[in-house]
Design an enzyme around this catalytic site. Structure first.
Site, PDB file in Angstrom:
ATOM      1  N   SER A 180      -5.201   6.984  19.899  1.00  0.00           N
ATOM      2  CA  SER A 180      -6.393   7.699  19.413  1.00  0.00           C
ATOM      3  C   SER A 180      -7.680   7.014  19.867  1.00  0.00           C
ATOM      4  O   SER A 180      -8.753   7.263  19.319  1.00  0.00           O
ATOM      5  CB  SER A 180      -6.361   7.805  17.888  1.00  0.00           C
ATOM      6  OG  SER A 180      -6.403   6.531  17.292  1.00  0.00           O
ATOM      7  N   GLU A 228     -38.683  -3.266  -7.720  1.00  0.00           N
ATOM      8  CA  GLU A 228     -40.032  -3.150  -8.284  1.00  0.00           C
ATOM      9  C   GLU A 228     -40.677  -4.525  -8.416  1.00  0.00           C
ATOM     10  O   GLU A 228     -41.870  -4.699  -8.157  1.00  0.00           O
ATOM     11  CB  GLU A 228     -39.991  -2.525  -9.693  1.00  0.00           C
ATOM     12  CG  GLU A 228     -39.247  -1.223  -9.824  1.00  0.00           C
ATOM     13  CD  GLU A 228     -37.751  -1.404 -10.038  1.00  0.00           C
ATOM     14  OE1 GLU A 228     -37.113  -2.080  -9.205  1.00  0.00           O
ATOM     15  OE2 GLU A 228     -37.206  -0.856 -10.999  1.00  0.00           O
TER      16      GLU A 228
HETATM   17  N1  LIG Z   1      -8.680   9.658  14.823  1.00  0.00           N
HETATM   18  C1  LIG Z   1      -8.856   8.960  13.742  1.00  0.00           C
HETATM   19  O1  LIG Z   1      -9.929   9.009  13.090  1.00  0.00           O
HETATM   20  C2  LIG Z   1      -7.740   8.093  13.247  1.00  0.00           C
HETATM   21  C3  LIG Z   1      -7.956   7.210  12.185  1.00  0.00           C
HETATM   22  C4  LIG Z   1      -6.882   6.433  11.715  1.00  0.00           C
HETATM   23  C5  LIG Z   1      -5.634   6.586  12.311  1.00  0.00           C
HETATM   24  N2  LIG Z   1      -5.469   7.448  13.343  1.00  0.00           N
HETATM   25  C6  LIG Z   1      -4.147   7.646  13.969  1.00  0.00           C
HETATM   26  O2  LIG Z   1      -3.242   8.080  12.962  1.00  0.00           O
HETATM   27  C7  LIG Z   1      -1.934   7.704  13.354  1.00  0.00           C
HETATM   28  C8  LIG Z   1      -1.218   7.107  12.157  1.00  0.00           C
HETATM   29  O3  LIG Z   1      -1.118   8.054  11.124  1.00  0.00           O
HETATM   30  P1  LIG Z   1       0.220   8.210  10.269  1.00  0.00           P
HETATM   31  O4  LIG Z   1       0.075   9.381   9.423  1.00  0.00           O
HETATM   32  O5  LIG Z   1       1.359   8.115  11.191  1.00  0.00           O
HETATM   33  O6  LIG Z   1       0.279   6.859   9.429  1.00  0.00           O
HETATM   34  P2  LIG Z   1      -0.673   6.209   8.327  1.00  0.00           P
HETATM   35  O7  LIG Z   1      -1.242   7.278   7.467  1.00  0.00           O
HETATM   36  O8  LIG Z   1      -1.552   5.219   8.969  1.00  0.00           O
HETATM   37  O9  LIG Z   1       0.394   5.361   7.488  1.00  0.00           O
HETATM   38  C9  LIG Z   1       1.464   5.997   6.916  1.00  0.00           C
HETATM   39  C10 LIG Z   1       2.123   5.011   5.985  1.00  0.00           C
HETATM   40  O10 LIG Z   1       1.476   5.062   4.712  1.00  0.00           O
HETATM   41  C11 LIG Z   1       2.468   5.291   3.752  1.00  0.00           C
HETATM   42  N3  LIG Z   1       1.962   6.067   2.635  1.00  0.00           N
HETATM   43  C12 LIG Z   1       1.125   7.127   2.651  1.00  0.00           C
HETATM   44  N4  LIG Z   1       0.892   7.552   1.392  1.00  0.00           N
HETATM   45  C13 LIG Z   1       1.626   6.743   0.584  1.00  0.00           C
HETATM   46  C14 LIG Z   1       1.809   6.666  -0.819  1.00  0.00           C
HETATM   47  N5  LIG Z   1       1.201   7.488  -1.671  1.00  0.00           N
HETATM   48  N6  LIG Z   1       2.611   5.694  -1.302  1.00  0.00           N
HETATM   49  C15 LIG Z   1       3.238   4.831  -0.481  1.00  0.00           C
HETATM   50  N7  LIG Z   1       3.117   4.845   0.853  1.00  0.00           N
HETATM   51  C16 LIG Z   1       2.313   5.790   1.372  1.00  0.00           C
HETATM   52  C17 LIG Z   1       3.572   6.038   4.464  1.00  0.00           C
HETATM   53  O11 LIG Z   1       4.740   5.846   3.737  1.00  0.00           O
HETATM   54  P3  LIG Z   1       6.000   6.811   3.982  1.00  0.00           P
HETATM   55  O12 LIG Z   1       6.623   6.299   5.196  1.00  0.00           O
HETATM   56  O13 LIG Z   1       6.826   6.637   2.749  1.00  0.00           O
HETATM   57  O14 LIG Z   1       5.457   8.204   4.115  1.00  0.00           O
HETATM   58  C18 LIG Z   1       3.576   5.359   5.797  1.00  0.00           C
HETATM   59  O15 LIG Z   1       4.315   4.152   5.744  1.00  0.00           O
HETATM   60  C19 LIG Z   1      -2.079   6.748  14.513  1.00  0.00           C
HETATM   61  O16 LIG Z   1      -1.755   7.410  15.710  1.00  0.00           O
HETATM   62  C20 LIG Z   1      -3.559   6.383  14.514  1.00  0.00           C
HETATM   63  O17 LIG Z   1      -4.023   6.123  15.813  1.00  0.00           O
HETATM   64  C21 LIG Z   1      -6.498   8.204  13.839  1.00  0.00           C
END
Ligand SMILES: NC(=O)c1ccc[n+]([C@@H]2O[C@H](COP(=O)([O-])OP(=O)(O)OC[C@H]3O[C@@H](n4cnc5c(N)ncnc54)[C@H](OP(=O)(O)O)[C@@H]3O)[C@@H](O)[C@H]2O)c1
Length: 362
Positions: free
Chosen positions: A167, A51
């Site tokens: 991805s 403003e």
């Molecule tokens: N298309 C899209 O929009 C997009 C976006 C981002 C990523 N991606 C894809 O997603 C894939 C990766 O996904 P992801 O599920 O494998 O891995 P992520 O979600 O990137 O990472 C998983 C990590 O986070 C940890 N984690 C999650 N919640 C937690 C919590 N509450 N406390 C402590 N640690 C925690 C997990 O621990 P734990 O091992 O203990 O479970 C693991 O080490 C890749 O291929 C990537 O290219 C795609």
């Protein structure tokens, strides 16, 4: 007609995107005899109120004019009286307001003072749009917690990545621009360490023709298992990184990460997990008013399970990739019965570059 000028105030407010947090986005238009004689916006945290800028632009020739503001009188970090009194002194005869501040006392003070001084006030012009514009501010000012967005891109058959983890890219170039607009808007962005390992993302804002603001990059990595070469570990004045780690992070990894100039916050670990709400609270304490969780699947699952998510964007691309082991947007254990599903509210969608982007609130 009043909607037209309020729309202009919203456009002006948007100029502050990425720079005002945790202040609200604010724009103002002054109209006299159907001609705009002054415009202003809150450009950055700590700078003039919209403003005041608009009144300066009108060279204080606003006597008898009308003022359009998306939000009620607001003074960054201060006393709303200063703004209300400036409006009153300027001789503005009517004020149109889009959204009344969720900080109810301040709102009453501002609008009340205007009315007391004989300025006509009309509220609720383009109210829904104005509320969406400042949903981050509304949440942060009332709870001290960041407004949490999630956004993912998935294929038509519901995958976040191909079975190899690749991805890049699921969505169209136009949808990718949407990601950068969201990055510009928020104070912080989060991914999990698997996403860092798989994609090595920069997580910066890349937009042409505008001032850029990079969000704080928050990496969820319990034990700091990130390559020293990862792009997110390259920090500078514009691009900072914070690691949300467990209290049990090994000392050598912590040392390596700190040597890169990143910050580490350590959280209690319970059954191998960090309570997501604690991360969000810690960010709120650091004046982070908004968090965009970009993925991947496990981090998104954790966020939904803890109930911190406020708004979902999901881009669905017309591609089919299959793969029973290919990750889906929200992993975790999942629910057992459909009746326990999270059902979004106020759902809408738009088509962007051939993808459908869904939007909804929790
Ligand atoms: N298309 C899209 O929009 C997009 C976006 C981002 C990523 N991606 C894809 O997603 C894939 C990766 O996904 P992801 O599920 O494998 O891995 P992520 O979600 O990137 O990472 C998983 C990590 O986070 C940890 N984690 C999650 N919640 C937690 C919590 N509450 N406390 C402590 N640690 C925690 C997990 O621990 P734990 O091992 O203990 O479970 C693991 O080490 C890749 O291929 C990537 O290219 C795609």
């Amino acid at each position: 007609m009043k909607e037209f000028y309020m729309q202009r105030a919203i456009e002006l407010a948007n100029k502050g995107t990425g720079f005002v947090n945790p202040d609200p986005l604010a724009g103002a238009v002054i109209l006299r005899e159907n001609r705009i004689i002054g415009e202003g916006c809150h450009r950055a945290y700590g700078l003039d109120a919209a403003e005041i800028e608009a009144l300066k632009d009108a060279a204080f020739q606003a006597s008898g004019a009308e003022l359009f503001m998306n939000l009620d009188p607001f003074l960054p970090g201060g006393d709303v009286h200063v703004v209300s009194e400036t409006i009153i002194r300027s001789g503005i005869k009517k004020v149109y307001i889009g959204m009344e501040s969720p900080d109810i006392d301040k709102s009453r003070e501002g609008i009340g003072r205007l009315k007391e001084a004989g300025v006509e006030v009309e509220t609720g012009v383009l109210a829904e749009q104005c509320k969406e514009l400042n949903e981050i501010y509304a949440q942060y000012i009332t709870t001290g917690l960041p407004f949490v967005f999630t956004k993912w891109a998935m294929t038509l058959d519901g995958k976040l990545a191909a079975r190899s983890g690749d991805s890049k890219w699921i969505s169209s170039e136009e949808s990718l621009k949407f990601v950068h607009l969201l990055r510009q808007r928020v104070a912080a962005i989060m991914v999990g360490e698997n996403t860092v390992r798989q994609d090595d993302p920069l997580l910066t804002t890349r937009l042409e023709g505008v001032r850029i603001s990079n969000p704080l990059r928050v990496i969820l990595s319990k034990y700091g298992d990130i390559s020293p070469e990862a792009k997110v570990l390259k920090v500078d004045d514009m691009t900072k990184t914070l690691i949300a780690a467990s209290e049990n992070i090994p000392g050598d990894r912590e040392k390596m990460l700190l040597s890169k100039g990143v910050e580490i916050i350590k959280f209690k670990e319970q059954k191998g997990r960090i309570e997501f709400k604690e991360i969000v609270k810690a960010l709120g304490k650091r004046k982070i008013d908004s968090l965009y969780i970009e993925g991947g699947s496990e981090v998104l699952a954790s966020a939904f399970e803890s109930g911190v998510v406020n708004k979902v964007y999901a881009a669905v691309a017309p591609k089919i990739i299959g793969g029973r082991d290919a990750v889906t947007p929200v992993g975790g254990k999942g629910i057992e019965k459909m009746r326990d599903a999270i059902v979004l509210k106020k759902v809408s969608h738009e088509i962007v570059g051939g993808d459908v982007i869904f939007k909804g609130y929790l």
